[in-house]
Design a protein around this motif. Structure first.
Motif, PDB file in Angstrom:
ATOM      1  N   LEU A 275     -17.477 180.582 -14.259  1.00  0.00           N
ATOM      2  CA  LEU A 275     -18.187 179.308 -14.339  1.00  0.00           C
ATOM      3  C   LEU A 275     -17.580 178.345 -13.331  1.00  0.00           C
ATOM      4  N   VAL A 276     -18.445 177.661 -12.590  1.00  0.00           N
ATOM      5  CA  VAL A 276     -18.012 176.584 -11.695  1.00  0.00           C
ATOM      6  C   VAL A 276     -18.651 175.294 -12.185  1.00  0.00           C
ATOM      7  N   ILE A 277     -17.829 174.271 -12.388  1.00  0.00           N
ATOM      8  CA  ILE A 277     -18.320 173.010 -12.945  1.00  0.00           C
ATOM      9  C   ILE A 277     -17.586 171.852 -12.273  1.00  0.00           C
ATOM     10  N   ASN A 278     -18.229 170.699 -12.222  1.00  0.00           N
ATOM     11  CA  ASN A 278     -17.622 169.539 -11.577  1.00  0.00           C
ATOM     12  C   ASN A 278     -16.541 168.895 -12.451  1.00  0.00           C
ATOM     13  N   ALA A 279     -15.490 168.418 -11.771  1.00  0.00           N
ATOM     14  CA  ALA A 279     -14.410 167.663 -12.429  1.00  0.00           C
ATOM     15  C   ALA A 279     -13.994 166.574 -11.453  1.00  0.00           C
ATOM     16  N   LEU A 280     -14.600 165.413 -11.561  1.00  0.00           N
ATOM     17  CA  LEU A 280     -14.481 164.385 -10.537  1.00  0.00           C
ATOM     18  C   LEU A 280     -13.109 163.734 -10.474  1.00  0.00           C
ATOM     19  N   GLN A 281     -12.640 163.233 -11.624  1.00  0.00           N
ATOM     20  CA  GLN A 281     -11.415 162.422 -11.654  1.00  0.00           C
ATOM     21  C   GLN A 281     -10.935 162.329 -13.091  1.00  0.00           C
ATOM     22  N   ARG A 282      -9.820 161.680 -13.297  1.00  0.00           N
ATOM     23  CA  ARG A 282      -9.309 161.510 -14.653  1.00  0.00           C
ATOM     24  C   ARG A 282     -10.044 160.386 -15.388  1.00  0.00           C
ATOM     25  N   GLN A 283     -10.385 159.316 -14.655  1.00  0.00           N
ATOM     26  CA  GLN A 283     -10.999 158.144 -15.269  1.00  0.00           C
ATOM     27  C   GLN A 283     -12.440 158.428 -15.690  1.00  0.00           C
ATOM     28  N   GLU A 284     -12.878 157.734 -16.721  1.00  0.00           N
ATOM     29  CA  GLU A 284     -14.258 157.855 -17.193  1.00  0.00           C
ATOM     30  C   GLU A 284     -15.225 157.555 -16.058  1.00  0.00           C
ATOM     31  N   HIS A 285     -16.325 158.307 -16.006  1.00  0.00           N
ATOM     32  CA  HIS A 285     -17.349 158.112 -14.986  1.00  0.00           C
ATOM     33  C   HIS A 285     -18.713 158.244 -15.625  1.00  0.00           C
ATOM     34  N   ILE A 286     -19.656 157.440 -15.164  1.00  0.00           N
ATOM     35  CA  ILE A 286     -20.967 157.388 -15.812  1.00  0.00           C
ATOM     36  C   ILE A 286     -21.790 158.655 -15.602  1.00  0.00           C
ATOM     37  N   SER A 287     -21.553 159.384 -14.513  1.00  0.00           N
ATOM     38  CA  SER A 287     -22.455 160.492 -14.196  1.00  0.00           C
ATOM     39  C   SER A 287     -21.757 161.812 -13.887  1.00  0.00           C
ATOM     40  N   HIS A 288     -20.447 161.873 -14.031  1.00  0.00           N
ATOM     41  CA  HIS A 288     -19.696 163.105 -13.755  1.00  0.00           C
ATOM     42  C   HIS A 288     -18.735 163.416 -14.884  1.00  0.00           C
ATOM     43  N   PHE A 289     -18.476 164.708 -15.108  1.00  0.00           N
ATOM     44  CA  PHE A 289     -17.409 165.109 -16.002  1.00  0.00           C
ATOM     45  C   PHE A 289     -16.073 164.595 -15.473  1.00  0.00           C
ATOM     46  N   THR A 290     -15.267 164.054 -16.347  1.00  0.00           N
ATOM     47  CA  THR A 290     -13.876 163.793 -16.021  1.00  0.00           C
ATOM     48  C   THR A 290     -13.109 165.110 -16.123  1.00  0.00           C
ATOM     49  N   LEU A 291     -11.843 165.085 -15.762  1.00  0.00           N
ATOM     50  CA  LEU A 291     -11.034 166.295 -15.874  1.00  0.00           C
ATOM     51  C   LEU A 291     -10.991 166.784 -17.319  1.00  0.00           C
ATOM     52  N   ASP A 292     -10.742 165.891 -18.267  1.00  0.00           N
ATOM     53  CA  ASP A 292     -10.673 166.289 -19.671  1.00  0.00           C
ATOM     54  C   ASP A 292     -12.007 166.818 -20.169  1.00  0.00           C
ATOM     55  N   GLU A 293     -13.096 166.177 -19.764  1.00  0.00           N
ATOM     56  CA  GLU A 293     -14.421 166.635 -20.186  1.00  0.00           C
ATOM     57  C   GLU A 293     -14.742 168.000 -19.595  1.00  0.00           C
ATOM     58  N   ALA A 294     -14.341 168.229 -18.360  1.00  0.00           N
ATOM     59  CA  ALA A 294     -14.591 169.520 -17.723  1.00  0.00           C
ATOM     60  C   ALA A 294     -13.782 170.622 -18.409  1.00  0.00           C
ATOM     61  N   VAL A 295     -12.542 170.327 -18.772  1.00  0.00           N
ATOM     62  CA  VAL A 295     -11.724 171.306 -19.492  1.00  0.00           C
ATOM     63  C   VAL A 295     -12.371 171.644 -20.837  1.00  0.00           C
ATOM     64  N   ALA A 296     -12.816 170.628 -21.564  1.00  0.00           N
ATOM     65  CA  ALA A 296     -13.448 170.851 -22.860  1.00  0.00           C
ATOM     66  C   ALA A 296     -14.722 171.676 -22.716  1.00  0.00           C
ATOM     67  N   PHE A 297     -15.505 171.372 -21.699  1.00  0.00           N
ATOM     68  CA  PHE A 297     -16.741 172.116 -21.468  1.00  0.00           C
ATOM     69  C   PHE A 297     -16.423 173.573 -21.116  1.00  0.00           C
ATOM     70  N   ALA A 298     -15.434 173.779 -20.265  1.00  0.00           N
ATOM     71  CA  ALA A 298     -15.041 175.133 -19.891  1.00  0.00           C
ATOM     72  C   ALA A 298     -14.604 175.933 -21.111  1.00  0.00           C
ATOM     73  N   GLN A 299     -13.830 175.321 -21.963  1.00  0.00           N
ATOM     74  CA  GLN A 299     -13.358 176.020 -23.156  1.00  0.00           C
ATOM     75  C   GLN A 299     -14.494 176.313 -24.125  1.00  0.00           C
ATOM     76  N   GLU A 300     -15.455 175.399 -24.205  1.00  0.00           N
ATOM     77  CA  GLU A 300     -16.624 175.643 -25.055  1.00  0.00           C
ATOM     78  C   GLU A 300     -17.447 176.818 -24.543  1.00  0.00           C
ATOM     79  N   MET A 301     -17.624 176.913 -23.215  1.00  0.00           N
ATOM     80  CA  MET A 301     -18.453 177.975 -22.631  1.00  0.00           C
ATOM     81  C   MET A 301     -17.742 179.322 -22.665  1.00  0.00           C
ATOM     82  N   GLY A 302     -16.421 179.310 -22.585  1.00  0.00           N
ATOM     83  CA  GLY A 302     -15.656 180.533 -22.787  1.00  0.00           C
ATOM     84  C   GLY A 302     -15.725 181.553 -21.674  1.00  0.00           C
TER      85      GLY A 302
END
Length: 253
Positions: free
Chosen positions: A188-215
């Motif tokens: 899986l390849v997914i965007n991870a823009l930055q650490r700070q909250e962003h209105i239209s991109h996954f943050t690093l934490d959100e991308a990690v959570a999404f990756a773990q959910e997709m497995g």
């Protein structure tokens, strides 16, 4: 099938040329990121997903001698601005390049590159054949694309699954229905823009959570802002099976 990362960066948060931040002055080549794009090579077919402002530089850097098709994820300039440079391949191949995009993206291409689509064809302009895509799977040669729609704030953006490889940029939210198309991917390849909250991109934490959910067996992060930090530092923080992509990375799928 070979997947090459032509670019893993983004226009979001790109500093001025004279920036002296730790990423911009890094001697690690993995921190030198052009705008996000991948190259797909399979049984003689050469396909690029997105042609951003760095398209010409990317194709020269990767020594890409042939181009059969471009597939667009969405119409933002950091994903379409390099379209004009297909003219070199028109000249070399003596024919048009196939372009795959949904109706909304096609409308944007016709606005931004109006001269390509005028009735009077000025000599030397880019030549392309437009193909309309949507939610239904489609084939380019032997490469089978399954579109995956994600939301980039409120803008629909297409990701794609090829075999057990899924590629998504510019995602902030993904519906349950679209997640089902991703599940079972080995890579899986997914965007991870930055650490700070962003209105239209996954943050690093959100991308990690999404990756773990997709497995997926391995997840690579792309569309990386310099604000995220240096490759070697971020890599140390990532859970097992999650890595940062970098320009020039090649995968066999």
């Amino acid at each position: 099938m070979t997947i090459s990362f032509l670019g893993t960066g983004t226009s979001q948060g790109v500093p001025v040329i004279a920036c002296n931040c730790e990423v911009c002055t890094s001697d690690d080549a993995r921190d030198n990121r052009l705008r996000t794009s991948i190259l797909i090579e399979d049984k003689g077919k050469v396909i690029v997903v997105d042609s951003g402002p760095d398209f010409r530089q990317q194709m020269l850097r990767a020594n890409v001698q042939r181009l059969d098709a471009i597939v667009f994820t969405h119409e933002h300039k950091d994903h379409i601005a390099g379209l004009d440079d297909i003219r070199a391949y028109n000249y070399r191949q003596q024919g048009p390049v196939d372009v795959y995009a949904d109706a909304r993206v096609q409308a944007a291409l016709k606005r931004e590159f109006y001269y390509i689509f005028e009735e009077f064809k000025y000599p030397g302009i880019p030549q392309l054949n437009l193909h309309t895509i949507g939610a239904e799977p489609f084939d380019i040669g032997h490469v089978h694309f399954i579109p995956i729609e994600v939301l980039h704030y409120k803008l629909p953006v297409l990701g794609f699954r090829l075999k057990d490889f899924t590629y998504i940029t510019d995602a902030k939210t993904v519906s349950g229905e679209e997640k089902e198309k991703i599940k079972g991917s080995r890579i899986l390849v997914i965007n991870a823009l930055q650490r700070q909250e962003h209105i239209s991109h996954f943050t690093l934490d959100e991308a990690v959570a999404f990756a773990q959910e997709m497995g997926a067996e391995t997840t690579y992060f792309t569309h990386i802002s310099h604000r995220l930090g240096r490759h070697r530092d971020i890599a140390k923080e990532l859970p097992r099976g999650i890595e940062l992509a970098y320009d020039g990375l090649q995968l066999e799928i």
